[in-house]
Scaffold this motif. Structure first.
Motif, PDB file in Angstrom:
ATOM      1  N   ALA A   1      31.805  39.443  34.250  1.00 10.52           N
ATOM      2  CA  ALA A   1      30.866  40.374  33.614  1.00 10.52           C
ATOM      3  C   ALA A   1      31.235  41.811  33.979  1.00 10.52           C
ATOM      4  N   LEU A   2      31.563  42.037  35.246  1.00 11.76           N
ATOM      5  CA  LEU A   2      31.973  43.373  35.686  1.00 11.76           C
ATOM      6  C   LEU A   2      33.318  43.765  35.077  1.00 11.76           C
ATOM      7  N   TYR A   3      34.198  42.822  34.939  1.00  8.05           N
ATOM      8  CA  TYR A   3      35.510  43.067  34.334  1.00  8.05           C
ATOM      9  C   TYR A   3      35.338  43.555  32.888  1.00  8.05           C
ATOM     10  N   GLY A   4      34.429  42.938  32.178  1.00  3.63           N
ATOM     11  CA  GLY A   4      34.178  43.325  30.794  1.00  3.63           C
ATOM     12  C   GLY A   4      33.496  44.673  30.652  1.00  3.63           C
ATOM     13  N   ASP A   5      32.894  45.158  31.736  1.00  2.78           N
ATOM     14  CA  ASP A   5      32.150  46.412  31.710  1.00  2.78           C
ATOM     15  C   ASP A   5      32.778  47.451  32.642  1.00  2.78           C
ATOM     16  N   ALA A   6      34.058  47.336  32.894  1.00  2.47           N
ATOM     17  CA  ALA A   6      34.730  48.223  33.843  1.00  2.47           C
ATOM     18  C   ALA A   6      34.790  49.650  33.303  1.00  2.47           C
ATOM     19  N   PRO A   7      34.353  50.622  34.114  1.00  7.27           N
ATOM     20  CA  PRO A   7      34.406  52.017  33.664  1.00  7.27           C
ATOM     21  C   PRO A   7      35.804  52.616  33.808  1.00  7.27           C
ATOM     22  N   HIS A   8      36.046  53.632  33.029  1.00  9.66           N
ATOM     23  CA  HIS A   8      37.306  54.381  33.074  1.00  9.66           C
ATOM     24  C   HIS A   8      38.497  53.426  32.964  1.00  9.66           C
ATOM     25  N   LEU A   9      39.402  53.480  33.902  1.00 11.58           N
ATOM     26  CA  LEU A   9      40.594  52.633  33.882  1.00 11.58           C
ATOM     27  C   LEU A   9      40.517  51.496  34.907  1.00 11.58           C
ATOM     28  N   SER A  10      39.340  51.235  35.421  1.00 12.61           N
ATOM     29  CA  SER A  10      39.169  50.194  36.439  1.00 12.61           C
ATOM     30  C   SER A  10      39.613  48.823  35.947  1.00 12.61           C
ATOM     31  N   GLY A  11      39.425  48.555  34.682  1.00 12.28           N
ATOM     32  CA  GLY A  11      39.828  47.266  34.130  1.00 12.28           C
ATOM     33  C   GLY A  11      41.309  46.994  34.291  1.00 12.28           C
ATOM     34  N   TYR A  12      42.115  48.053  34.243  1.00 11.99           N
ATOM     35  CA  TYR A  12      43.559  47.867  34.401  1.00 11.99           C
ATOM     36  C   TYR A  12      43.907  47.434  35.827  1.00 11.99           C
ATOM     37  N   ILE A  13      43.180  47.928  36.799  1.00 15.06           N
ATOM     38  CA  ILE A  13      43.396  47.488  38.177  1.00 15.06           C
ATOM     39  C   ILE A  13      42.857  46.071  38.342  1.00 15.06           C
ATOM     40  N   MET A  14      41.700  45.808  37.744  1.00 15.08           N
ATOM     41  CA  MET A  14      41.105  44.477  37.842  1.00 15.08           C
ATOM     42  C   MET A  14      41.966  43.410  37.176  1.00 15.08           C
ATOM     43  N   ASP A  15      42.787  43.811  36.197  1.00 17.26           N
ATOM     44  CA  ASP A  15      43.705  42.849  35.559  1.00 17.26           C
ATOM     45  C   ASP A  15      44.498  42.069  36.606  1.00 17.26           C
ATOM     46  N   HIS A  16      44.819  42.728  37.707  1.00 17.41           N
ATOM     47  CA  HIS A  16      45.626  42.092  38.757  1.00 17.41           C
ATOM     48  C   HIS A  16      44.826  41.095  39.594  1.00 17.41           C
ATOM     49  N   LEU A  17      43.520  41.070  39.429  1.00 14.01           N
ATOM     50  CA  LEU A  17      42.666  40.127  40.154  1.00 14.01           C
ATOM     51  C   LEU A  17      42.277  38.923  39.300  1.00 14.01           C
ATOM     52  N   VAL A  18      42.404  39.050  38.002  1.00 14.48           N
ATOM     53  CA  VAL A  18      41.894  38.041  37.068  1.00 14.48           C
ATOM     54  C   VAL A  18      42.486  36.657  37.338  1.00 14.48           C
ATOM     55  N   HIS A  19      43.787  36.551  37.437  1.00 15.03           N
ATOM     56  CA  HIS A  19      44.415  35.237  37.642  1.00 15.03           C
ATOM     57  C   HIS A  19      43.921  34.597  38.942  1.00 15.03           C
ATOM     58  N   ARG A  20      43.868  35.386  39.995  1.00 21.67           N
ATOM     59  CA  ARG A  20      43.403  34.893  41.299  1.00 21.67           C
ATOM     60  C   ARG A  20      41.982  34.325  41.195  1.00 21.67           C
ATOM     61  N   VAL A  21      41.111  35.028  40.503  1.00 19.65           N
ATOM     62  CA  VAL A  21      39.723  34.576  40.365  1.00 19.65           C
ATOM     63  C   VAL A  21      39.659  33.323  39.502  1.00 19.65           C
ATOM     64  N   ARG A  22      40.435  33.277  38.448  1.00 16.12           N
ATOM     65  CA  ARG A  22      40.443  32.078  37.592  1.00 16.12           C
ATOM     66  C   ARG A  22      40.902  30.849  38.361  1.00 16.12           C
ATOM     67  N   VAL A  23      41.961  31.000  39.133  1.00 17.80           N
ATOM     68  CA  VAL A  23      42.474  29.875  39.919  1.00 17.80           C
ATOM     69  C   VAL A  23      41.435  29.416  40.939  1.00 17.80           C
ATOM     70  N   MET A  24      40.726  30.362  41.555  1.00 18.70           N
ATOM     71  CA  MET A  24      39.674  30.027  42.522  1.00 18.70           C
ATOM     72  C   MET A  24      38.505  29.310  41.840  1.00 18.70           C
ATOM     73  N   ALA A  25      38.185  29.718  40.630  1.00 18.59           N
ATOM     74  CA  ALA A  25      36.990  29.191  39.958  1.00 18.59           C
ATOM     75  C   ALA A  25      37.206  27.831  39.296  1.00 18.59           C
ATOM     76  N   LEU A  26      38.417  27.534  38.855  1.00 18.54           N
ATOM     77  CA  LEU A  26      38.638  26.300  38.095  1.00 18.54           C
ATOM     78  C   LEU A  26      38.202  25.034  38.834  1.00 18.54           C
ATOM     79  N   PRO A  27      38.526  24.848  40.108  1.00 23.37           N
ATOM     80  CA  PRO A  27      38.054  23.634  40.788  1.00 23.37           C
ATOM     81  C   PRO A  27      36.518  23.524  40.825  1.00 23.37           C
ATOM     82  N   ARG A  28      35.845  24.632  40.891  1.00 22.47           N
ATOM     83  CA  ARG A  28      34.373  24.610  40.873  1.00 22.47           C
ATOM     84  C   ARG A  28      33.861  24.174  39.506  1.00 22.47           C
TER      85      ARG A  28
END
Length: 131
Positions: free
Chosen positions: A66-93
């Motif tokens: 939700a925060l990724y989709g609402d990232a201000p300024h250019l924050s989303g571009y930095i968050m892009d580097h966290l997306v895969h890590r979070v997806r991998v963490m979340a899939l087993p759950r």
């Protein structure tokens, strides 16, 4: 005023990308001081970055996306580097909640994929449902 908030937020998000606990703590303190010294409307980027830290610290992948989709300024571009890590963490759950395999549409929505096919490929690459 806005630039200080924006760049303090970038520093915190970049520390998360690097995974450097000491830097995260230092940047988090800086971001909190920035928030405290400004009107809420002038500290939106820092407040957002602090919320991202909270979402990651509590493994709240829904909040993260939700925060990724609402990232201000250019924050989303930095968050892009966290997306895969979070997806991998979340899939087993997700798998544990939706045996034998979570529906692709749900995974797409929960983990911020562009479409069901992308979510399906992600699950297949990780052997979702095969455990």
């Amino acid at each position: 005023v806005g630039a200080a908030d924006e760049f303090a937020a970038y520093g915190l998000l970049y520390a998360l990308v690097r995974g450097d606990g000491g830097s995260i703590n230092a940047e988090l303190q800086w971001a909190r001081r920035t928030i405290a010294s400004r009107r809420p409307s002038d500290a939106r980027a820092c407040a957002h970055a602090v919320a991202v830290v909270g979402a990651l610290a509590t493994d709240n992948y829904r909040r993260f996306f939700a925060l990724y989709g609402d990232a201000p300024h250019l924050s989303g571009y930095i968050m892009d580097h966290l997306v895969h890590r979070v997806r991998v963490m979340a899939l087993p759950r997700l798998e544990a909640s939706y045996r034998p395999r979570p529906p692709a549409g749900f995974v797409r929505e929960a983990l911020g994929f562009a479409d069901d096919g992308e979510a399906e490929r992600f699950m297949e690459e990780r052997g979702a449902g095969a455990r």
